[in-house]
Design a protein around this motif. Structure first.
Motif, PDB file in Angstrom:
ATOM      1  N   PRO A 171      -5.977  -5.292 -28.830  1.00  0.00           N
ATOM      2  CA  PRO A 171      -4.955  -6.108 -28.176  1.00  0.00           C
ATOM      3  C   PRO A 171      -3.631  -5.347 -28.137  1.00  0.00           C
ATOM      4  CG  PRO A 171      -5.260  -6.835 -30.418  1.00  0.00           C
ATOM      5  CD  PRO A 171      -6.298  -5.779 -30.178  1.00  0.00           C
ATOM      6  N   PRO A 172      -2.815  -5.576 -27.127  1.00  0.00           N
ATOM      7  CA  PRO A 172      -1.567  -4.810 -27.002  1.00  0.00           C
ATOM      8  C   PRO A 172      -0.590  -5.035 -28.140  1.00  0.00           C
ATOM      9  CG  PRO A 172      -1.643  -6.616 -25.409  1.00  0.00           C
ATOM     10  CD  PRO A 172      -3.011  -6.515 -26.011  1.00  0.00           C
ATOM     11  N   ASP A 173      -0.616  -6.206 -28.759  1.00  0.00           N
ATOM     12  CA  ASP A 173       0.326  -6.497 -29.845  1.00  0.00           C
ATOM     13  C   ASP A 173      -0.287  -6.365 -31.233  1.00  0.00           C
ATOM     14  OD1 ASP A 173      -1.346  -8.653 -29.767  1.00  0.00           O
ATOM     15  OD2 ASP A 173       0.221 -10.185 -29.638  1.00  0.00           O
ATOM     16  N   GLY A 174      -1.545  -5.942 -31.301  1.00  0.00           N
ATOM     17  CA  GLY A 174      -2.200  -5.766 -32.598  1.00  0.00           C
ATOM     18  C   GLY A 174      -2.530  -7.056 -33.318  1.00  0.00           C
ATOM     19  N   ALA A 175      -2.467  -8.189 -32.605  1.00  0.00           N
ATOM     20  CA  ALA A 175      -2.679  -9.486 -33.246  1.00  0.00           C
ATOM     21  C   ALA A 175      -4.108  -9.986 -33.074  1.00  0.00           C
ATOM     22  CB  ALA A 175      -1.708 -10.515 -32.683  1.00  0.00           C
ATOM     23  N   ALA A 176      -4.543 -10.784 -34.045  1.00  0.00           N
ATOM     24  CA  ALA A 176      -5.820 -11.498 -33.969  1.00  0.00           C
ATOM     25  C   ALA A 176      -5.613 -12.810 -34.716  1.00  0.00           C
ATOM     26  CB  ALA A 176      -6.951 -10.685 -34.575  1.00  0.00           C
ATOM     27  N   ARG A 177      -5.033 -13.768 -34.045  1.00  0.00           N
ATOM     28  CA  ARG A 177      -4.669 -15.024 -34.708  1.00  0.00           C
ATOM     29  C   ARG A 177      -5.785 -16.064 -34.592  1.00  0.00           C
ATOM     30  NH1 ARG A 177      -0.465 -13.336 -31.471  1.00  0.00           N
ATOM     31  NH2 ARG A 177       1.359 -12.496 -32.571  1.00  0.00           N
ATOM     32  N   ARG A 178      -6.277 -16.270 -33.404  1.00  0.00           N
ATOM     33  CA  ARG A 178      -7.322 -17.260 -33.130  1.00  0.00           C
ATOM     34  C   ARG A 178      -8.559 -16.504 -32.668  1.00  0.00           C
ATOM     35  NH1 ARG A 178      -8.561 -22.315 -34.746  1.00  0.00           N
ATOM     36  NH2 ARG A 178      -9.223 -23.727 -33.085  1.00  0.00           N
ATOM     37  N   VAL A 179      -9.616 -16.511 -33.497  1.00  0.00           N
ATOM     38  CA  VAL A 179     -10.773 -15.651 -33.273  1.00  0.00           C
ATOM     39  C   VAL A 179     -11.986 -16.479 -32.874  1.00  0.00           C
ATOM     40  CG1 VAL A 179     -12.307 -13.932 -34.308  1.00  0.00           C
ATOM     41  CG2 VAL A 179      -9.876 -14.020 -34.964  1.00  0.00           C
ATOM     42  N   ALA A 180     -12.656 -16.045 -31.818  1.00  0.00           N
ATOM     43  CA  ALA A 180     -13.931 -16.633 -31.405  1.00  0.00           C
ATOM     44  C   ALA A 180     -15.060 -15.724 -31.862  1.00  0.00           C
ATOM     45  CB  ALA A 180     -13.981 -16.808 -29.892  1.00  0.00           C
ATOM     46  N   ILE A 181     -16.152 -16.319 -32.331  1.00  0.00           N
ATOM     47  CA  ILE A 181     -17.313 -15.570 -32.815  1.00  0.00           C
ATOM     48  C   ILE A 181     -18.550 -15.999 -32.036  1.00  0.00           C
ATOM     49  CG2 ILE A 181     -18.852 -15.168 -34.778  1.00  0.00           C
ATOM     50  CD1 ILE A 181     -16.467 -15.585 -36.610  1.00  0.00           C
ATOM     51  N   ALA A 182     -19.305 -15.002 -31.573  1.00  0.00           N
ATOM     52  CA  ALA A 182     -20.568 -15.277 -30.879  1.00  0.00           C
ATOM     53  C   ALA A 182     -21.528 -14.150 -31.219  1.00  0.00           C
ATOM     54  CB  ALA A 182     -20.354 -15.368 -29.369  1.00  0.00           C
ATOM     55  N   CYS A 183     -22.480 -14.403 -32.109  1.00  0.00           N
ATOM     56  CA  CYS A 183     -23.440 -13.364 -32.464  1.00  0.00           C
ATOM     57  C   CYS A 183     -24.304 -13.030 -31.258  1.00  0.00           C
ATOM     58  CB  CYS A 183     -24.305 -13.816 -33.639  1.00  0.00           C
ATOM     59  SG  CYS A 183     -25.334 -15.256 -33.305  1.00  0.00           S
ATOM     60  N   GLY A 184     -24.890 -11.834 -31.270  1.00  0.00           N
ATOM     61  CA  GLY A 184     -25.732 -11.422 -30.148  1.00  0.00           C
ATOM     62  C   GLY A 184     -24.906 -11.013 -28.946  1.00  0.00           C
ATOM     63  N   SER A 185     -25.217 -11.591 -27.797  1.00  0.00           N
ATOM     64  CA  SER A 185     -24.506 -11.295 -26.551  1.00  0.00           C
ATOM     65  C   SER A 185     -23.553 -12.437 -26.246  1.00  0.00           C
ATOM     66  CB  SER A 185     -25.496 -11.122 -25.395  1.00  0.00           C
ATOM     67  OG  SER A 185     -26.405 -10.066 -25.662  1.00  0.00           O
ATOM     68  N   GLY A 186     -22.236 -12.156 -26.319  1.00  0.00           N
ATOM     69  CA  GLY A 186     -21.255 -13.234 -26.235  1.00  0.00           C
ATOM     70  C   GLY A 186     -20.605 -13.447 -24.894  1.00  0.00           C
ATOM     71  N   GLY A 187     -21.064 -12.761 -23.856  1.00  0.00           N
ATOM     72  CA  GLY A 187     -20.406 -12.865 -22.561  1.00  0.00           C
ATOM     73  C   GLY A 187     -20.367 -14.260 -21.995  1.00  0.00           C
ATOM     74  N   SER A 188     -21.425 -15.030 -22.204  1.00  0.00           N
ATOM     75  CA  SER A 188     -21.489 -16.374 -21.628  1.00  0.00           C
ATOM     76  C   SER A 188     -20.487 -17.328 -22.272  1.00  0.00           C
ATOM     77  CB  SER A 188     -22.906 -16.950 -21.771  1.00  0.00           C
ATOM     78  OG  SER A 188     -23.247 -17.106 -23.143  1.00  0.00           O
ATOM     79  N   LEU A 189     -19.926 -16.932 -23.428  1.00  0.00           N
ATOM     80  CA  LEU A 189     -18.974 -17.796 -24.128  1.00  0.00           C
ATOM     81  C   LEU A 189     -17.527 -17.338 -23.960  1.00  0.00           C
ATOM     82  CD1 LEU A 189     -20.937 -18.409 -27.444  1.00  0.00           C
ATOM     83  CD2 LEU A 189     -20.664 -19.974 -25.516  1.00  0.00           C
ATOM     84  N   LEU A 190     -17.300 -16.311 -23.158  1.00  0.00           N
ATOM     85  CA  LEU A 190     -15.948 -15.786 -22.987  1.00  0.00           C
ATOM     86  C   LEU A 190     -15.010 -16.832 -22.394  1.00  0.00           C
ATOM     87  CD1 LEU A 190     -13.862 -13.566 -23.095  1.00  0.00           C
ATOM     88  CD2 LEU A 190     -14.819 -12.629 -20.964  1.00  0.00           C
ATOM     89  N   ASP A 191     -15.442 -17.537 -21.356  1.00  0.00           N
ATOM     90  CA  ASP A 191     -14.574 -18.544 -20.738  1.00  0.00           C
ATOM     91  C   ASP A 191     -14.226 -19.655 -21.729  1.00  0.00           C
ATOM     92  OD1 ASP A 191     -14.321 -17.296 -18.286  1.00  0.00           O
ATOM     93  OD2 ASP A 191     -16.032 -18.328 -17.396  1.00  0.00           O
ATOM     94  N   ALA A 192     -15.207 -20.074 -22.526  1.00  0.00           N
ATOM     95  CA  ALA A 192     -14.944 -21.121 -23.513  1.00  0.00           C
ATOM     96  C   ALA A 192     -13.951 -20.636 -24.556  1.00  0.00           C
ATOM     97  CB  ALA A 192     -16.253 -21.545 -24.182  1.00  0.00           C
ATOM     98  N   ALA A 193     -14.061 -19.371 -24.950  1.00  0.00           N
ATOM     99  CA  ALA A 193     -13.133 -18.814 -25.928  1.00  0.00           C
ATOM    100  C   ALA A 193     -11.713 -18.766 -25.370  1.00  0.00           C
ATOM    101  CB  ALA A 193     -13.583 -17.413 -26.337  1.00  0.00           C
TER     102      ALA A 193
END
Length: 265
Positions: A171-193
């Motif tokens: 990330p450009p600011d080096g932050a990771a405040r709110r993290v989404a986790i999806a084991c395996g292939s997570g592309g289908s959950l990107l919009d939800a994240a």
């Protein structure tokens, strides 16, 4: 003497089949529920190496995260990989059970274990289950204390094998405040994240254009590889099955390997 049915009942308690995706194939996929259970093996995928290991170890049951069969198998013949694997297991008297997406989504399942291992707090499902009332569902989201991307990457490194190759979209600011986790292939959950306000996604694999999209939006990404994103959870599953099935020898496969490895220089 414990039976295959006893293991099935426990596995359905750990990963209720009702949580599985509609397209999935979970449950007892081969074998006799009434057969005695002395030895069980867990694995991520029923590769030919794991099949040979199960037969050599005289296992009565293999618990494979990825189902076999997954989709229809037209023949049980040694001329095909999937059909040949099922034929060899059947000849050796080895039953097959798969929890797959039910274990991904269950309370205490794969994504919950990830959230715990990287230290997220206030963890909830990314997509709640419409069927069950308890806290379970597809993926997880949570807050990372300190909110730094580098700290998340370090926590991930401590969970995966030293041989695993992590790839990131920083990330450009080096932050990771709110993290989404999806084991395996997570592309289908990107919009939800993104809709949930996540600024970081931890998953096994993501497509090239999805990574470009994340970079354009300033969303951080950590990719562990599909194998590394789930293998640790079949090892913890073996420990739990051994503890709750007295008299049954349970272990995770030692023959299984990630099919991908770094290229030699």
């Amino acid at each position: 003497m414990p039976t295959i049915a006893d293991a099935v009942s426990l596995l359905e308690e750990i990963a209720p089949p009702v949580l599985a995706e509609e397209w999935d194939n979970v449950g007892l996929l081969a074998g006799d529920p009434a057969a005695p259970l002395h030895r069980a093996l867990t694995c991520l995928t029923l590769s030919p190496d794991v099949v040979a290991e199960a037969a050599h170890a005289h296992a009565d049951l293999v618990v494979t995260h990825h189902p076999l069969p997954f989709r229809g198998v037209r023949s049980l013949s040694t001329e095909g990989i999937d059909g040949g694997s099922l034929w060899r297991l059947a000849r050796a008297g080895v039953a097959v059970y798969s929890p797959h997406t039910a274990y991904d989504s269950a309370a205490g399942g794969v994504n919950d274990q990830w959230a715990q291992r990287v230290g997220l707090i206030d963890v909830v499902p990314l997509v709640r289950s419409p069927i069950r009332e308890e806290v379970c569902g597809v993926g997880r989201i949570g807050d990372l204390p300190g909110g730094r991307f580098a700290a998340l990457v370090q926590a991930v490194r401590q969970t995966v094998s030293p041989a695993a190759v992590l790839r990131v979209v920083p990330p450009p600011d080096g932050a990771a405040r709110r993290v989404a986790i999806a084991c395996g292939s997570g592309g289908s959950l990107l919009d939800a994240a993104l809709a949930a306000g996540c600024d970081t996604l931890l998953t096994g694999e993501l497509g090239f254009h999805e990574c470009l999209r994340c970079r354009s939006l300033g969303v951080g990404v950590v990719l562990t590889g599909h194998y590394a994103s789930e293998r640790f959870a079949v090892e913890s599953l073996a420990v739990r099955l051994a503890a709750e099935l007295p008299g049954v020898e349970v272990s995770a496969s030692t023959a299984e390997r990630d099919p991908l490895s770094p290229a030699a220089m």
